[in-house]
Design an enzyme around this catalytic site. Structure first.
Site, PDB file in Angstrom:
ATOM      1  N   ARG A 182      38.207  83.099  45.820  1.00 14.74           N
ATOM      2  CA  ARG A 182      37.876  84.219  44.921  1.00 14.74           C
ATOM      3  C   ARG A 182      38.573  85.508  45.347  1.00 14.74           C
ATOM      4  O   ARG A 182      38.704  86.445  44.560  1.00 14.74           O
ATOM      5  CB  ARG A 182      36.351  84.409  44.841  1.00 14.74           C
ATOM      6  N   ASP A 239      46.980 100.459  27.834  1.00 15.44           N
ATOM      7  CA  ASP A 239      47.091  99.048  27.456  1.00 15.44           C
ATOM      8  C   ASP A 239      48.501  98.848  26.889  1.00 15.44           C
ATOM      9  O   ASP A 239      48.827  99.339  25.812  1.00 15.44           O
ATOM     10  CB  ASP A 239      46.012  98.694  26.416  1.00 15.44           C
ATOM     11  N   TYR A 299      42.232  98.027  20.693  1.00 11.02           N
ATOM     12  CA  TYR A 299      41.851  96.621  20.524  1.00 11.02           C
ATOM     13  C   TYR A 299      40.330  96.516  20.473  1.00 11.02           C
ATOM     14  O   TYR A 299      39.633  97.011  21.355  1.00 11.02           O
ATOM     15  CB  TYR A 299      42.440  95.782  21.664  1.00 11.02           C
ATOM     16  N   LYS A 332      49.241  87.223  25.839  1.00 11.64           N
ATOM     17  CA  LYS A 332      50.145  87.502  24.732  1.00 11.64           C
ATOM     18  C   LYS A 332      51.612  87.338  25.161  1.00 11.64           C
ATOM     19  O   LYS A 332      52.011  86.251  25.523  1.00 11.64           O
ATOM     20  CB  LYS A 332      49.844  88.898  24.190  1.00 11.64           C
TER      21      LYS A 332
HETATM   22  C1  LIG Z   1      46.047  94.998  22.910  1.00 12.10           C
HETATM   23  C2  LIG Z   1      45.114  93.988  23.501  1.00 12.10           C
HETATM   24  N1  LIG Z   1      44.518  94.251  24.670  1.00 12.10           N
HETATM   25  C3  LIG Z   1      43.662  93.376  25.225  1.00 12.10           C
HETATM   26  C4  LIG Z   1      43.337  92.183  24.627  1.00 12.10           C
HETATM   27  C5  LIG Z   1      42.338  91.246  25.262  1.00 12.10           C
HETATM   28  O1  LIG Z   1      42.996  90.240  25.956  1.00 12.10           O
HETATM   29  P1  LIG Z   1      42.403  88.763  26.163  1.00 12.10           P
HETATM   30  O2  LIG Z   1      42.234  88.152  24.822  1.00 12.10           O
HETATM   31  O3  LIG Z   1      43.458  88.117  27.011  1.00 12.10           O
HETATM   32  O4  LIG Z   1      41.098  88.908  26.886  1.00 12.10           O
HETATM   33  C6  LIG Z   1      43.953  91.855  23.419  1.00 12.10           C
HETATM   34  C7  LIG Z   1      43.633  90.567  22.749  1.00 12.10           C
HETATM   35  O5  LIG Z   1      43.888  90.377  21.574  1.00 12.10           O
HETATM   36  C8  LIG Z   1      44.862  92.789  22.846  1.00 12.10           C
HETATM   37  O6  LIG Z   1      45.473  92.525  21.670  1.00 12.10           O
END
Ligand SMILES: Cc1ncc(COP(=O)(O)O)c(C=O)c1O
Length: 368
Positions: free
Chosen positions: A26, A162, A79, A187
């Site tokens: 971990r 982000d 998001y 992604k």
């Molecule tokens: C811009 C953005 N940030 C964070 C996330 C969250 O990531 P995860 O789905 O890998 O938890 C997403 C998911 O769609 C996203 O589009």
């Protein structure tokens, strides 16, 4: 050539567990290291990144950096999972949450100024966190990233960006002075729709230590095989970003000119409100397009009529996906009901266009 996958929950040893020493699965895994080093280098960080079991786990870890009783300022159209998590935490009283129109630079600066003044009595260097996402998911809004980071830092705020949509190949927020970059590695970085992973990329060691402690104690770690796949995906990131970006530019131009499409957001379009900013601060425009076809019915019909495009959530994989975003009930009501988000893949662009054009005709009943 390839780092081995270490499948081990523990490491043989009897000594005192010093920081950095392998002790338990971990705390660390050798399979994480090359991915964390590579991502840090791409983002221009001096210390290794931290990989997590999902993008949202990385986001939760970054949000936890804000001082108890502090303020988090987030884009209205960040998001939805990040927004939902922040809203739920704010309801517990852990921090105050303020949402802002991230395209309105003066409004964001004013919100940061008023929060830093209000929270000054906390005497904490992370009493206010400005959360930036640019371009935003799913509205494709573009923030004035360098200006916002500079002003927020000058006012004493902590800045998290982000960078999922742009990837470090198109935008490197740490160069502007951001404190932490977060990614949904799920992604573009991994790129093949086969893993769910996240990452935090801190600029400096003290913040990395806090995040590492959080990850070790909260336990949101990644499986070694998944991280190995993400490293494999990273090797073709440049090719995928280039090809999908070229495809997206061509498709956005054609969609913007199509009579069934009421509005198109893509920062690569000269008429897009975010074009000038994106051209100044990014090395490309990415491969996500948002179109508004006017209604739930039209959007559902478009998605259903596609044959090459796959109806699915998520983005950033080699294959083209599309979805009506308001099918997610947590999506803010300011996102139009007829908004369809397209994640453009690396397929032949004419095949993609033919499929879209035929599907749009099905929506309008052939009336162009
Ligand atoms: C811009 C953005 N940030 C964070 C996330 C969250 O990531 P995860 O789905 O890998 O938890 C997403 C998911 O769609 C996203 O589009």
């Amino acid at each position: 050539m390839n780092p081995p996958i270490t499948l081990s929950s523990t490491y043989v040893g009897t000594g005192e567990v010093a920081s950095g020493a392998r002790a338990y699965g971990r705390y660390s895994n050798p399979t994480w290291d090359p991915f964390e080093d590579a991502l840090a280098r791409l983002e221009g960080a001096d210390v290794p990144a931290l990989v997590y079991g999902s993008g949202l786990a990385a986001i939760a870890s970054a949000l936890d950096l804000v001082a108890p009783g502090g303020t988090v300022i987030m884009p209205t159209h960040t998001y939805q999972g990040a927004l939902l998590g922040a809203q739920e935490t704010a309801r517990t009283g852990r921090f105050d949450l303020v949402t802002v129109d991230i395209e309105d630079t003066q409004a964001v600066i004013a919100a940061v100024r008023s929060a830093t003044e209000a929270k000054a009595p906390l005497g904490h260097d992370r009493s206010v966190m400005l959360w930036i996402e640019s371009p935003t998911n799913p509205m494709l809004e573009v923030a004035d990233l360098p200006a916002l980071v500079e002003r927020a830092k000058a006012d004493g705020a902590f800045v998290v960006v982000d960078n999922t949509f742009a990837t470090p190949l198109l935008q490197r927020p740490l160069e502007s002075g951001a404190d932490v970059v977060v990614h949904s590695v799920t992604k573009y970085l991994a790129g093949h729709s086969d893993v769910v992973l996240g990452a935090c990329v801190p600029a400096e060691a003290p913040v990395r230590d806090l995040l590492l402690h959080h990850r070790s104690i909260q336990g949101a770690i990644a499986g070694p095989f998944d991280v190995w796949l993400a490293l494999r995906g990273l090797r073709t990131l440049a090719l995928r970003v280039e090809r999908s970006g070229q495809n997206a530019q061509i498709l956005a131009e054609r969609l913007a000119a199509h009579p069934a499409v009421q509005a198109t957001r893509f920062p690569g379009l000269p008429a897009d409100p975010g074009h000038e900013r994106a051209a100044a601060q990014m090395d490309g425009f990415g491969a996500i397009i948002a179109i508004d076809v006017g209604s739930t019915e039209a959007a559902d019909a478009l998605v259903d009529a596609c044959r090459l495009w796959t109806p699915a959530t998520s983005l950033g994989g080699v294959e083209s996906l599309l979805e009506r975003r308001r099918r997610h009930t947590a999506e803010p009501e300011t996102v139009p009901e007829g908004l369809v988000r397209l994640s453009v893949g690396i397929e032949d662009v004419e095949d993609l266009w033919t499929d879209l054009e035929e599907a749009l005709e099905a929506v309008t009943g052939g009336v162009a």
